[in-house]
Design an enzyme around this catalytic site. Structure first.
Site: not given
Length: 299
Positions: A48, A62, A89, A91, A116, A118, A126, A161, A191, A213
């Site tokens: 990952y 982040d 990721d 974002d 993914h 989101e 985060c 996500r 999440e 996660n």
């Protein structure tokens, strides 16, 4: 030696087959290419690549400051170093739906097995921090549809996500997960679930692979692989764990250097030179020049 022998297309096909097996796949987070190779050496199922880790690697929070170019470039460096599939990721997709579409093709070209996207607003934060905001459902679905439309390799995994659990509750998360699947998402990343019952509730609502996660110091308890398998999860990630371990060791090492004036007291905690050379296959480069590995490293 050099990079993976398996092609990105083969990694994606193998990843899809593994997901279809029903087994829970374990994807620790790699913080650099060498740690990805270590994950493979230790027998895990995949790698990952965390947006939080890539941000931290640049000394940034982040909050969506990394660019598509930075993320795709670093993800390529990590993915090519292992025979395992790597997922990244992405974002919020780095912009509007057209940017999401470009992001998918860039990650395909970088050799990733999937990504993914989101449903947070920009600037994002985060997923285990308070104060998150999510976009409306139409915008969230538009992002996923754009990702699916842009995909060229049908085995490239488009995962959606959703962060809405922390904003509007579990029922909202289940409703959004269903809508994201209807929009074409191959898998769902719910999440910041509060407990195993919440994971199980999402599992009962959708019939696609689900990711759990297990990030430390967050909103979710740290469940075991077996506990997550028992409620029907298909993937589990530990996104920042190796970075946290490495940085913790570095902090303690620097304290030792300050206090003792040398690292001698930390030798037993270090990866030995011989272990490093084995991991990077130093000897294999003799294929090109037999003078490269013509020495012995004492253990």
């Amino acid at each position: 030696m050099l990079y993976a022998q398996k092609t990105p297309a083969d990694k994606r096909a193998d990843f899809r087959a593994a997901l279809a097996s029903g087994e829970l796949l374990r994807f620790p987070g790699a913080f650099n290419p060498l740690s990805a190779r270590l994950i493979e050496q230790k027998g895990f199922d995949g790698v990952y690549i965390s947006g939080a880790v890539l941000s931290a690697d640049l000394g940034l929070p982040d909050i969506g400051l990394t660019t598509l170019t930075e993320v795709a470039g670093r993800a390529k460096q990590i993915a090519r170093m292992t025979e395992l599939p790597a997922i990244v990721d992405a974002d919020t997709g780095f912009g509007e739906p057209m940017n999401v579409a470009r992001s998918v093709q860039e990650m395909e070209d970088a050799g990733l097995a999937g990504l993914h996207i989101e449903d947070q607003v920009n600037p994002k934060r985060c997923g285990h921090l308070d104060g998150k905001q999510v976009v409306d459902q139409g915008t969230a679905l538009q992002r996923i549809r754009a990702a699916v439309d842009a995909r060229r390799d049908p085995n490239f995994l488009i995962m959606a996500r959703t962060d809405i659990r922390a904003v509007d509750g579990l029922d909202a998360a289940i409703d959004r997960a269903k809508a994201l699947v209807d929009a074409g998402a191959d898998a769902i990343f719910p999440e910041a679930m509060a407990d195993l019952d919440e994971f199980a509730a999402v599992r009962g609502a959708v019939d696609v692979p689900l990711l759990a996660n297990m990030t430390e110091f967050g909103k979710s308890d740290l469940f075991t692989v077996q506990q997550l398998a028992d409620v029907g999860m298909n993937l589990v990630i530990w996104p920042v764990s190796l970075l946290r371990l490495a940085m913790g060791a570095a902090m303690r090492g620097l304290d030792e250097l300050t206090d003792a004036g040398s690292f001698t007291g930390k030798l037993g905690e270090m990866q030995h030179r011989s272990e490093l050379y084995e991991l990077i296959d130093y000897e294999g480069y003799n294929h090109f020049d037999t003078s490269i590995f013509n020495f012995t490293v004492a253990r």
